[in-house]
Motif scaffolding. Structure first.
Motif, PDB file in Angstrom:
ATOM      1  N   GLU A 171       0.713  -1.290   0.132  1.00  0.00           N
ATOM      2  CA  GLU A 171       0.063   0.014  -0.183  1.00  0.00           C
ATOM      3  C   GLU A 171       0.627   1.321   0.092  1.00  0.00           C
ATOM      4  OE1 GLU A 171      -2.417  -0.687   3.364  1.00  0.00           O
ATOM      5  OE2 GLU A 171      -4.095  -1.656   2.250  1.00  0.00           O
ATOM      6  N   LYS A 172       2.209   1.301   0.392  1.00  0.00           N
ATOM      7  CA  LYS A 172       3.021   2.353   0.482  1.00  0.00           C
ATOM      8  C   LYS A 172       3.855   2.684  -0.626  1.00  0.00           C
ATOM      9  CE  LYS A 172       3.361   2.359   5.630  1.00  0.00           C
ATOM     10  NZ  LYS A 172       4.582   2.209   6.594  1.00  0.00           N
ATOM     11  N   SER A 198       3.128   3.862  -3.701  1.00  0.00           N
ATOM     12  CA  SER A 198       2.858   5.066  -4.270  1.00  0.00           C
ATOM     13  C   SER A 198       3.590   6.397  -3.755  1.00  0.00           C
ATOM     14  CB  SER A 198       1.563   5.216  -4.321  1.00  0.00           C
ATOM     15  OG  SER A 198       0.909   5.507  -3.107  1.00  0.00           O
ATOM     16  N   GLU A 199       4.083   5.973  -2.311  1.00  0.00           N
ATOM     17  CA  GLU A 199       4.848   7.223  -1.403  1.00  0.00           C
ATOM     18  C   GLU A 199       6.318   7.062  -1.738  1.00  0.00           C
ATOM     19  OE1 GLU A 199       3.521   6.432   2.324  1.00  0.00           O
ATOM     20  OE2 GLU A 199       1.368   6.391   1.978  1.00  0.00           O
ATOM     21  N   LEU A 200       6.811   6.064  -2.423  1.00  0.00           N
ATOM     22  CA  LEU A 200       8.140   5.830  -2.423  1.00  0.00           C
ATOM     23  C   LEU A 200       8.871   6.499  -3.655  1.00  0.00           C
ATOM     24  CD1 LEU A 200       8.029   1.876  -1.749  1.00  0.00           C
ATOM     25  CD2 LEU A 200       8.545   4.008   0.023  1.00  0.00           C
ATOM     26  N   ASP A 201      10.045   6.898  -3.467  1.00  0.00           N
ATOM     27  CA  ASP A 201      10.847   7.600  -4.411  1.00  0.00           C
ATOM     28  C   ASP A 201      12.010   6.578  -5.055  1.00  0.00           C
ATOM     29  OD1 ASP A 201      11.511   9.808  -5.860  1.00  0.00           O
ATOM     30  OD2 ASP A 201      13.385  10.258  -4.447  1.00  0.00           O
ATOM     31  N   ARG A 215       7.037   4.338 -11.835  1.00  0.00           N
ATOM     32  CA  ARG A 215       7.968   3.219 -11.195  1.00  0.00           C
ATOM     33  C   ARG A 215       7.779   1.868 -12.122  1.00  0.00           C
ATOM     34  NH1 ARG A 215       5.122   5.658  -7.583  1.00  0.00           N
ATOM     35  NH2 ARG A 215       5.774   6.923  -5.895  1.00  0.00           N
ATOM     36  N   PRO A 234      -0.733   1.343  -8.667  1.00  0.00           N
ATOM     37  CA  PRO A 234      -0.303   2.539  -7.913  1.00  0.00           C
ATOM     38  C   PRO A 234       1.290   3.000  -8.197  1.00  0.00           C
ATOM     39  CG  PRO A 234       0.097   0.538  -6.650  1.00  0.00           C
ATOM     40  CD  PRO A 234      -0.521   0.090  -8.104  1.00  0.00           C
ATOM     41  N   LYS A 283       7.500  15.612  -9.283  1.00  0.00           N
ATOM     42  CA  LYS A 283       7.188  15.336  -7.602  1.00  0.00           C
ATOM     43  C   LYS A 283       7.006  16.407  -6.962  1.00  0.00           C
ATOM     44  CE  LYS A 283       9.076  10.450  -8.178  1.00  0.00           C
ATOM     45  NZ  LYS A 283      10.111   9.772  -7.899  1.00  0.00           N
TER      46      LYS A 283
END
Length: 303
Positions: A28-29, A31-34, A70, A66, A302
């Motif tokens: 679930e996380k 989409s928040e990762l770089d 990436r 998501p 971003k």
């Protein structure tokens, strides 16, 4: 000035975070990762009795898509197993950017999957990546890489797996990886000979960022394109160490500008600030500039 890099196809693969497909919270996380990409793992990090649940998790994940630019790579179980066959069916349903094959030891391992993808009319954009993580895999790296030159082979990248290689060779885990370097360079050489990207192995202690940065610096110097990660804390240092060096990018732009001048168009060698620069350097300069521009564009999106 001529834009040399317009037709150069490159893809940043500095940071590839391995995410256990059974870990819903981690999925679930994403989409928040770089990170530049995620390796969605159905193999080592998933217990045998959880494989089905992990596949269900990925089916739901791809329905939500998501990834936001990436790369998404699914690592499957060996195709010789029931789970491996079920994993490949999931790949055909989800259509990630690539399928990562574990413990590849011979070209036939690549051809078997490529043939199945062709038989099901999988889109050409679905690539095959290979884990090189056994003695046979290292010894046969060049012949495996040669599989990239066969029609529809789809092979795009090697990922070196040192944990399994250490286990099978009994080489201990030591700082600096000195006894592993010759084998790692053999894999890098095979990848480069056949135009593949090559990704460095995981660093197991995600709390020791200093040791991780040392591995990144070493991997970059050895020619790796990026690193497989096991924790989000490793993303920023991997991105930093495997990004194009600012000074090198500036020099690459200068080389392109020099060769774009009317008086240099037909020259194979030019004098640039007292240095003799050959036209063969233009190809690497194009690649470096294109990579830097793609990374900069990603950062701009971003912010």
């Amino acid at each position: 000035m001529v834009n040399f890099s317009e037709n150069i196809s490159v893809k940043p693969r500095r940071s590839l975070l391995s995410v256990p497909a059974v870990n819903v919270r981690a999925l679930e996380k994403i989409s928040e990762l770089d990170c530049d990409g995620v390796i969605l793992d159905l193999e080592d990090s998933v217990a045998p009795d959880m494989k089905g649940k992990a596949r269900d998790n990925l089916a739901r994940l791809f329905a939500d898509a998501p990834f936001g630019g990436r790369e998404a790579i699914i690592r499957i179980n060996p195709l010789s197993t029931t789970d491996g066959k079920a994993d490949l069916q999931l790949v055909l349903s989800c259509l990630p950017d690539a399928v990562l094959l574990p413990k590849v030891e011979q070209p036939a391992d690549i051809h078997a999957v490529a043939d199945l993808l062709a038989e099901t009319d999988a889109p050409e954009r679905l690539k095959v990546w290979a884990m090189i993580e056994t003695p046979f895999g290292v010894l046969n790296a060049a012949s495996i890489a040669d599989a990239a030159h066969t029609p529809q082979a789809r092979l795009a990248a090697f990922v070196i797996g040192l944990n399994d290689l250490r286990k099978e060779t009994r080489v201990p885990s030591l700082p600096g990886r000195s006894y592993l370097v010759p084998w790692m360079m053999q894999v890098v050489l095979a990848a480069r000979a056949y135009g593949l990207d090559v990704i460095d192995s995981v660093s197991n202690d995600f709390r020791d960022i200093a040791a991780f940065e040392a591995e990144c610096e070493q991997g970059r110097a050895m020619g790796f394109d990026g690193k497989m990660l096991i924790h989000p804390a490793q993303i920023e240092p991997a991105n930093r160490h495997f990004a194009p060096d600012g000074a090198a990018v500036a020099e690459a732009r200068a080389i392109l500008a020099a060769f774009a001048k009317p008086e240099s168009v037909e020259l194979n060698v030019i004098n640039m600030n007292g240095r003799m620069i050959e036209r063969l350097h233009v190809v690497e300069a194009e690649r470096l500039v294109a990579m830097a521009d793609i990374i900069a564009q990603g950062k701009a999106k971003k912010t």
